[in-house]
Design an enzyme around this catalytic site. Structure first.
Site, PDB file in Angstrom:
ATOM      1  N   ARG A   1       0.854  -1.186   0.000  1.00 44.32           N
ATOM      2  CA  ARG A   1       0.000   0.000   0.000  1.00 44.32           C
ATOM      3  C   ARG A   1       0.891   1.237   0.000  1.00 44.32           C
ATOM      4  NH1 ARG A   1      -2.650   3.005   4.665  1.00 44.32           N
ATOM      5  NH2 ARG A   1      -4.210   4.283   3.620  1.00 44.32           N
TER       6      ARG A   1
ATOM      7  N   HIS B   1      -2.924  11.082   0.667  1.00 43.77           N
ATOM      8  CA  HIS B   1      -2.445  10.831   2.030  1.00 43.77           C
ATOM      9  C   HIS B   1      -1.853  12.150   2.533  1.00 43.77           C
ATOM     10  CE1 HIS B   1      -1.217   7.352   4.831  1.00 43.77           C
ATOM     11  NE2 HIS B   1      -0.897   8.457   5.473  1.00 43.77           N
TER      12      HIS B   1
ATOM     13  N   GLU C   1      -7.787   8.520   5.877  1.00 39.04           N
ATOM     14  CA  GLU C   1      -8.105   9.171   7.148  1.00 39.04           C
ATOM     15  C   GLU C   1      -8.556  10.626   7.008  1.00 39.04           C
ATOM     16  OE1 GLU C   1      -4.753   8.702   9.781  1.00 39.04           O
ATOM     17  OE2 GLU C   1      -5.026   6.544   9.903  1.00 39.04           O
TER      18      GLU C   1
ATOM     19  N   ASN D   1      -7.993   1.818   9.685  1.00 41.08           N
ATOM     20  CA  ASN D   1      -6.705   2.023  10.352  1.00 41.08           C
ATOM     21  C   ASN D   1      -6.950   2.045  11.852  1.00 41.08           C
ATOM     22  OD1 ASN D   1      -5.665   2.326   7.807  1.00 41.08           O
ATOM     23  ND2 ASN D   1      -5.121   4.496   8.027  1.00 41.08           N
TER      24      ASN D   1
ATOM     25  N   TYR E   1      -4.939   1.976  15.751  1.00 33.91           N
ATOM     26  CA  TYR E   1      -3.743   1.973  16.597  1.00 33.91           C
ATOM     27  C   TYR E   1      -4.070   1.831  18.074  1.00 33.91           C
ATOM     28  CZ  TYR E   1      -1.155   3.337  12.471  1.00 33.91           C
ATOM     29  OH  TYR E   1      -0.592   3.339  11.225  1.00 33.91           O
TER      30      TYR E   1
ATOM     31  N   GLU F   1      -3.955  -0.141   8.112  1.00 35.81           N
ATOM     32  CA  GLU F   1      -2.808   0.256   8.941  1.00 35.81           C
ATOM     33  C   GLU F   1      -2.994  -0.285  10.343  1.00 35.81           C
ATOM     34  OE1 GLU F   1      -1.791   4.447   9.190  1.00 35.81           O
ATOM     35  OE2 GLU F   1      -2.132   4.697   7.042  1.00 35.81           O
TER      36      GLU F   1
END
Ligand code: FCB
Length: 453
Positions: free
Chosen positions: A83, A127, A172, A298, A300, A358
């Site tokens: 990616r 991005h 995002e 994504n 985290y 991600e």
């Protein structure tokens, strides 16, 4: 700790794709080469105090020159997919919309090489590196930027067609809109909630209008979008905290996914922030609600949320979890939140297939005797893979997982201080060294028993 999954795990089957992710501004460097124009991040890096240590993207990982070696590195990991993002300022370098052939040529080289090596190409069109000439006219606050993006998306999809396996319009939009226009910590650095919500609306609209254009040209490739989620858990069972958590989740998650999936914005936010509502034209929400082939998630960390003190400006407040384990960037490690997020989204929405686009950890990595023993990252990846596996077992359709990131890189406002790579970068020599996590990821992928197609 090594990465390990059972051979009969759904993640170890041929239809589940493992990959690795990067983004243009974070790795390429060479930000004035071959006609590339200035982006909002080039400009932002020059502002005093915006990026830690005054770091910028002029060199980054010098991937612009080292891309051949980097593709060898990617191939050596045994991944099915890579990616990457395309830098808009390399492609359309003038406000008149004209196309820079050298920019296309750079990505031709990379994408052709990946195709030749049977590595699926997942491209993100945006991005975060908006051409500065658009920001000079208001950036994502100006509806014209929506049309400029659709033009750029058309150029890319016409040129690459099905050489790209998967087109993602935006990475995002939460970060671009809220960090960039509301909180001022990312480029372009504005600080107003009204601006944040307007930018978010225009980003979503640009997605909605670009999807049919990409579909027209991409020869059946997948088209979708990537959202980031930091789901909120309530600090207590009190009515007040539960309500604050609901507002937090509506503002940060559902403000983005609900219009995409259902063509409406969460009514709580429309009412609570009535004065900050964006300008929305009649057909916008229907356009945003266009059908997509995949949703990128994504993930985290999570947030723990409570009701704020009565005089606070916000309607929720985040509660630090001092006793929990955190990564080097200060994010709590809480893999159960990924499982919970995936199953909840799946219950609430009629989702297309999901890719985890991600997931990863920043660690304070050091080379000792030529090795980087990143135990915390290995543990982090293992725990999150198990959370994904568990969600798949519960019926969530997830087709792939990308670790963030291939190599250490420019971590936005944190500069080069935070290392997310599974490969270590010595920025002075530009030498890449596989960390334990990279060896372990490669071993996991190679332990799959089917023949890669
Ligand atoms: C995400 C970004 C990515 C990287 C990681 C750590 O929000 O998409 O570029 O910075 O965080």
């Amino acid at each position: 700790m090594t990465l390990q999954l059972d051979l009969d795990s759904p993640l170890m089957q041929p239809d589940f794709s493992f990959g690795i992710a990067t983004a243009a501004f974070q790795i390429e460097g060479a930000n004035t080469a071959d006609g590339r124009c200035e982006s909002i991040w080039d400009k932002f890096c020059q502002l005093e105090g915006k990026v830690l240590n005054g770091d910028d993207g002029s060199m980054a990982c010098d991937h612009y020159h080292l891309w051949r070696e980097d593709i060898d590195l990617i191939e050596s990991l045994g991944v099915d997919s890579y990616r990457l993002s395309i830098a808009w300022p390399r492609i359309i370098n003038d406000i008149d919309g004209s196309v820079n052939a050298s920019g296309l040529a750079f990505y031709d080289n990379i994408i052709n090489q990946l195709n030749a090596r049977n590595i699926k190409v997942f491209v993100t069109l945006y991005h975060w590196d908006l051409p500065q000439y658009l920001e000079d006219h208001g950036g994502w606050l100006n509806r014209d930027t929506v049309h400029a993006f659709v033009h750029y998306a058309e150029i890319i999809s016409q040129h690459f067609q099905q050489r790209i396996y998967s087109y993602c319009t935006f990475n995002e939009p939460w970060c671009s809109a809220y960090l960039g226009y509301q909180y001022g910590v990312h480029a372009p650095g504005h600080k107003s909630r009204k601006m944040g919500l307007q930018a978010a609306h225009h980003l979503l609209l640009a997605h909605g209008l670009a999807v049919p254009v990409i579909r027209r040209h991409c020869g059946g490739a997948q088209v979708g979008i990537v959202l980031n989620f930091t789901p909120g858990d309530s600090a207590s069972d009190s009515q007040e905290d539960l309500r604050a958590t609901q507002i937090y989740n509506d503002y940060n998650s559902h403000w983005f996914i609900q219009p995409l999936m259902q063509g409406s914005y969460p009514s709580s936010i429309v009412q609570l922030y009535a004065e900050d509502q964006p300008v929305i034209e009649a057909s916008d929400l229907a356009d945003i609600n266009v059908s997509i082939d995949f949703l990128g998630v994504n993930f985290y960390t999570r947030a723990v949320v409570a009701t704020p003190a009565s005089n606070a400006d916000e309607l929720f407040q985040l509660v630090p979890q001092a006793d929990a384990e955190h990564t080097d960037i200060g994010w709590e490690i809480h893999p159960a939140a990924l499982y919970k997020l995936l199953t909840e989204l799946n219950r609430m929405y009629n989702l297309p297939p999901i890719y985890i686009t991600e997931n990863g950890a920043a660690c304070d990595d050091h080379i000792v005797d030529g090795q980087i023993d990143d135990q915390q990252r290995c543990r982090y990846l293992q725990q999150h893979l198990l959370a994904v596996e568990q969600a798949v077992q519960e019926g969530v359709v997830i087709k792939g997982y990308f670790a963030w990131s291939l190599m250490d890189n420019f971590e936005w406002a944190e500069g080069y201080s935070k290392r997310f790579g599974i490969v270590y970068v010595d920025y002075k020599s530009q030498k890449r060294t596989l960390k334990k996590s990279a060896h372990s990821y490669r071993n996991l992928l190679n332990s799959r028993v089917f023949i890669k197609n």
